[in-house]
Design a protein around this motif. Structure first.
Motif, PDB file in Angstrom:
ATOM      1  N   TRP A   8       0.828  -1.193   0.000  1.00  0.00           N
ATOM      2  CA  TRP A   8       0.000   0.000   0.000  1.00  0.00           C
ATOM      3  C   TRP A   8       0.868   1.250   0.000  1.00  0.00           C
ATOM      4  CZ3 TRP A   8      -1.902   4.567   1.768  1.00  0.00           C
ATOM      5  CH2 TRP A   8      -3.216   4.891   1.408  1.00  0.00           C
ATOM      6  N   ASN A  31       0.688   3.933  -3.030  1.00  0.00           N
ATOM      7  CA  ASN A  31      -0.067   5.142  -2.714  1.00  0.00           C
ATOM      8  C   ASN A  31       0.703   6.313  -2.118  1.00  0.00           C
ATOM      9  OD1 ASN A  31      -3.092   4.461  -3.109  1.00  0.00           O
ATOM     10  ND2 ASN A  31      -2.178   2.670  -2.167  1.00  0.00           N
ATOM     11  N   ARG A  56       7.268   7.998  -3.403  1.00  0.00           N
ATOM     12  CA  ARG A  56       7.658   8.796  -4.559  1.00  0.00           C
ATOM     13  C   ARG A  56       9.114   8.472  -4.848  1.00  0.00           C
ATOM     14  NH1 ARG A  56       4.893  14.196  -2.159  1.00  0.00           N
ATOM     15  NH2 ARG A  56       2.767  13.716  -2.792  1.00  0.00           N
ATOM     16  N   PRO A 116       3.725  11.411  11.627  1.00  0.00           N
ATOM     17  CA  PRO A 116       2.492  10.730  11.216  1.00  0.00           C
ATOM     18  C   PRO A 116       2.686   9.222  11.049  1.00  0.00           C
ATOM     19  CG  PRO A 116       2.725  12.758   9.976  1.00  0.00           C
ATOM     20  CD  PRO A 116       3.987  12.599  10.770  1.00  0.00           C
ATOM     21  N   VAL A 117       1.654   8.477  11.402  1.00  0.00           N
ATOM     22  CA  VAL A 117       1.689   7.031  11.290  1.00  0.00           C
ATOM     23  C   VAL A 117       0.590   6.580  10.345  1.00  0.00           C
ATOM     24  CG1 VAL A 117       1.537   4.831  12.526  1.00  0.00           C
ATOM     25  CG2 VAL A 117       2.503   6.838  13.667  1.00  0.00           C
ATOM     26  N   LEU A 118       0.990   5.782   9.381  1.00  0.00           N
ATOM     27  CA  LEU A 118       0.025   5.226   8.432  1.00  0.00           C
ATOM     28  C   LEU A 118      -0.278   3.804   8.867  1.00  0.00           C
ATOM     29  CD1 LEU A 118      -1.527   5.025   5.706  1.00  0.00           C
ATOM     30  CD2 LEU A 118       0.660   4.545   4.626  1.00  0.00           C
ATOM     31  N   VAL A 119      -1.508   3.567   9.271  1.00  0.00           N
ATOM     32  CA  VAL A 119      -1.910   2.236   9.720  1.00  0.00           C
ATOM     33  C   VAL A 119      -2.707   1.591   8.592  1.00  0.00           C
ATOM     34  CG1 VAL A 119      -3.173   0.925  11.459  1.00  0.00           C
ATOM     35  CG2 VAL A 119      -2.035   3.051  12.089  1.00  0.00           C
ATOM     36  N   CYS A 120      -2.141   0.558   8.011  1.00  0.00           N
ATOM     37  CA  CYS A 120      -2.780  -0.031   6.835  1.00  0.00           C
ATOM     38  C   CYS A 120      -3.740  -1.142   7.202  1.00  0.00           C
ATOM     39  CB  CYS A 120      -1.713  -0.565   5.878  1.00  0.00           C
ATOM     40  SG  CYS A 120      -0.805   0.773   5.115  1.00  0.00           S
ATOM     41  N   SER A 121      -4.974  -0.769   7.306  1.00  0.00           N
ATOM     42  CA  SER A 121      -6.003  -1.740   7.609  1.00  0.00           C
ATOM     43  C   SER A 121      -6.664  -2.169   6.313  1.00  0.00           C
ATOM     44  CB  SER A 121      -7.028  -1.077   8.531  1.00  0.00           C
ATOM     45  OG  SER A 121      -8.176  -1.857   8.625  1.00  0.00           O
ATOM     46  N   TRP A 160      -0.600  17.880   5.664  1.00  0.00           N
ATOM     47  CA  TRP A 160       0.286  16.727   5.503  1.00  0.00           C
ATOM     48  C   TRP A 160      -0.182  15.872   4.334  1.00  0.00           C
ATOM     49  CZ3 TRP A 160       0.562  11.446   5.405  1.00  0.00           C
ATOM     50  CH2 TRP A 160       1.845  10.898   5.586  1.00  0.00           C
ATOM     51  N   ASN A 214       2.145  15.071   1.099  1.00  0.00           N
ATOM     52  CA  ASN A 214       2.736  13.734   1.057  1.00  0.00           C
ATOM     53  C   ASN A 214       1.944  12.650   0.345  1.00  0.00           C
ATOM     54  OD1 ASN A 214       5.244  13.858   2.969  1.00  0.00           O
ATOM     55  ND2 ASN A 214       3.637  15.058   3.939  1.00  0.00           N
ATOM     56  N   ILE A 215       0.669  12.837   0.242  1.00  0.00           N
ATOM     57  CA  ILE A 215      -0.143  11.759  -0.316  1.00  0.00           C
ATOM     58  C   ILE A 215      -0.870  12.184  -1.584  1.00  0.00           C
ATOM     59  CG2 ILE A 215      -2.017  10.125   0.117  1.00  0.00           C
ATOM     60  CD1 ILE A 215      -0.482   9.481   2.366  1.00  0.00           C
ATOM     61  N   LEU A 229      -8.499   5.972   1.838  1.00  0.00           N
ATOM     62  CA  LEU A 229      -7.667   6.407   2.965  1.00  0.00           C
ATOM     63  C   LEU A 229      -8.415   7.421   3.815  1.00  0.00           C
ATOM     64  CD1 LEU A 229      -4.745   6.633   4.280  1.00  0.00           C
ATOM     65  CD2 LEU A 229      -4.366   8.530   2.719  1.00  0.00           C
ATOM     66  N   LEU A 273      -9.571   4.342  14.129  1.00  0.00           N
ATOM     67  CA  LEU A 273      -8.500   3.360  13.963  1.00  0.00           C
ATOM     68  C   LEU A 273      -8.993   1.941  14.194  1.00  0.00           C
ATOM     69  CD1 LEU A 273      -5.357   4.914  15.583  1.00  0.00           C
ATOM     70  CD2 LEU A 273      -5.491   3.892  13.318  1.00  0.00           C
ATOM     71  N   CYS A 305     -10.236   0.701   5.937  1.00  0.00           N
ATOM     72  CA  CYS A 305      -9.226   1.146   4.979  1.00  0.00           C
ATOM     73  C   CYS A 305      -8.070   1.741   5.782  1.00  0.00           C
ATOM     74  CB  CYS A 305      -9.821   2.198   4.047  1.00  0.00           C
ATOM     75  SG  CYS A 305     -10.256   3.730   4.877  1.00  0.00           S
ATOM     76  N   PRO A 306      -6.935   1.969   5.129  1.00  0.00           N
ATOM     77  CA  PRO A 306      -5.805   2.582   5.821  1.00  0.00           C
ATOM     78  C   PRO A 306      -6.167   3.947   6.428  1.00  0.00           C
ATOM     79  CG  PRO A 306      -5.051   1.605   3.786  1.00  0.00           C
ATOM     80  CD  PRO A 306      -6.548   1.504   3.784  1.00  0.00           C
ATOM     81  N   VAL A 307      -5.529   4.239   7.553  1.00  0.00           N
ATOM     82  CA  VAL A 307      -5.766   5.502   8.259  1.00  0.00           C
ATOM     83  C   VAL A 307      -4.416   6.143   8.558  1.00  0.00           C
ATOM     84  CG1 VAL A 307      -6.730   6.588  10.328  1.00  0.00           C
ATOM     85  CG2 VAL A 307      -7.813   4.539   9.382  1.00  0.00           C
ATOM     86  N   VAL A 308      -4.283   7.414   8.283  1.00  0.00           N
ATOM     87  CA  VAL A 308      -3.070   8.137   8.673  1.00  0.00           C
ATOM     88  C   VAL A 308      -3.421   8.995   9.879  1.00  0.00           C
ATOM     89  CG1 VAL A 308      -1.318   9.825   8.076  1.00  0.00           C
ATOM     90  CG2 VAL A 308      -2.193   8.283   6.333  1.00  0.00           C
ATOM     91  N   ILE A 309      -2.639   8.807  10.928  1.00  0.00           N
ATOM     92  CA  ILE A 309      -2.834   9.615  12.131  1.00  0.00           C
ATOM     93  C   ILE A 309      -1.716  10.642  12.167  1.00  0.00           C
ATOM     94  CG2 ILE A 309      -2.818   9.584  14.659  1.00  0.00           C
ATOM     95  CD1 ILE A 309      -5.240   8.239  13.644  1.00  0.00           C
ATOM     96  N   VAL A 310      -2.085  11.894  12.112  1.00  0.00           N
ATOM     97  CA  VAL A 310      -1.094  12.960  12.143  1.00  0.00           C
ATOM     98  C   VAL A 310      -1.079  13.557  13.536  1.00  0.00           C
ATOM     99  CG1 VAL A 310      -0.364  15.144  11.092  1.00  0.00           C
ATOM    100  CG2 VAL A 310      -1.533  13.416   9.707  1.00  0.00           C
ATOM    101  N   ARG A 311       0.005  13.299  14.250  1.00  0.00           N
ATOM    102  CA  ARG A 311       0.066  13.748  15.643  1.00  0.00           C
ATOM    103  C   ARG A 311       0.517  15.194  15.730  1.00  0.00           C
ATOM    104  NH1 ARG A 311       2.433   9.958  19.866  1.00  0.00           N
ATOM    105  NH2 ARG A 311       1.432  11.596  21.047  1.00  0.00           N
TER     106      ARG A 311
END
Lengths: 159, 153
Positions: free
Chosen positions: A27, A31, A34, A149-154, B24, B28-29, B115, B139, B144-150
């Motif tokens: 993923w 997605n 780059r 930031p953390v990307l959690v791939c569910s 972000w 980045n995405i 996302l 979460l 689907c994937p989740v981005v957590i921006v702290r």
């Protein structure tokens, strides 16, 4: 398109050989990645705790211990080769595969700090037999301790 | 994903945390062609329960006020997206019976987003955990994937 003026993103991907972490890697590549991004994979082969050489130490048999350790190393080399194959098949340029032992959450965050990561990528669950929550203990730890930031791939089919 | 339009849901609550999460995402995405759903779930607190029972007009007024704020927030977001050339939508959903987390997950599922992007803490004064209750819910329930921006440390 994003301007490439030296904005190089550093991504740290936590993997453990599970389907979930493979999905996270894929993923990320499809997605987020780059060209020019630096990717570090923190690889924690889960089974290593099951075949713990420490149990063999009790026998006091040096030959036996050596054999167990060698088998363990062979097994892990095989897993690492598989991971490299997977990375190649995705055509993803990885800067380094960092193999770790124990405490994956802590180590993933540590590597992210050391490498000045801009993002951490994790799956939701690993291979581990202990599945207390949908959100694995590693991804949970990383979310709470990451500075970035953390990307959690569910994925719905991987629950 | 090649050739298929990606849909991203960005949770917006007016806080600088969600603004940072949106920025972000943009840096980045986001890729040209992506469809961004900016979603605000209106929460409004019913403070002073006895007061409510005796003064329904106050409740209506409060609701109108909040709606004004959130409508402005989302129209600002729509402007920002337009400026950046991001196609999408900026909507408010009333968080009536269900929690903001539930609304976000529901919206994500019905729109089949690829996302979800969100911050960890909103405007709320109640900061029980490092991970806000809304991001915590999302979460645990998103498919689907989740981005957590702290927040910046």
């Amino acid at each position: 398109m994003a301007e490439m003026e030296g904005t190089q993103t550093v991504a740290v991907i936590g993997m453990d050989g599970s389907e979930h972490s493979e999905y996270a890697l894929k993923w990320y590549k499809e997605n987020v990645h780059r060209p020019g991004n630096k990717v570090y994979i923190v690889y924690s082969p889960e089974y290593s705790s099951i075949t713990n050489p420490a149990s063999s130490v009790m026998t006091g048999n040096a030959t036996h211990i050596l054999r167990v350790v060698q088998e363990e190393e062979q097994r892990i080399s095989a897993l690492l080769s598989k991971l490299k194959e997977k990375v190649d098949s995705l055509q993803l340029e990885v800067s380094e595969i960092i193999r770790i032992n124990g405490d994956p959450g802590h180590k993933i965050v540590k590597v992210a700090v050391e490498k000045h990561a801009d993002v951490i990528v994790v799956g939701t669950r690993g291979i581990g037999k202990i599945r207390r929550t949908f959100l694995g203990s590693v991804s949970d730890y990383v979310i709470h301790h990451s500075h970035v930031p953390v990307l959690v791939c569910s994925h719905k089919d991987l629950h | 994903m090649a050739g298929k339009e990606r849909k991203v849901l960005v949770s917006v609550d007016g806080s600088e945390h969600s603004m940072r999460a949106f920025d972000w995402y943009c840096e980045n995405i986001h890729k040209p062609g992506d469809y961004c759903l900016a979603l605000n779930v209106t929460e409004f607190s019913m403070h002073g329960l006895p007061g409510i029972l005796s003064n329904p007009d106050a409740v209506v007024d409060e609701y109108k006020q909040i709606k004004q704020v959130t409508d402005k927030l989302m129209s600002d977001f729509a402007d920002k997206m337009r400026q950046k050339g991001i196609k999408g939508s900026a909507d408010t959903v009333p968080g009536g019976g269900s929690s903001p987390g539930e609304e976000i997950v529901k919206m994500a599922e019905s729109n089949k987003v690829n996302l979800i992007v969100m911050g960890t803490r909103g405007l709320g004064k109640l900061r029980r955990t490092i991970l806000g209750s809304v991001s915590d819910y999302v979460l645990h329930h998103a498919n689907c994937p989740v981005v957590i921006v702290r927040p910046e440390q």
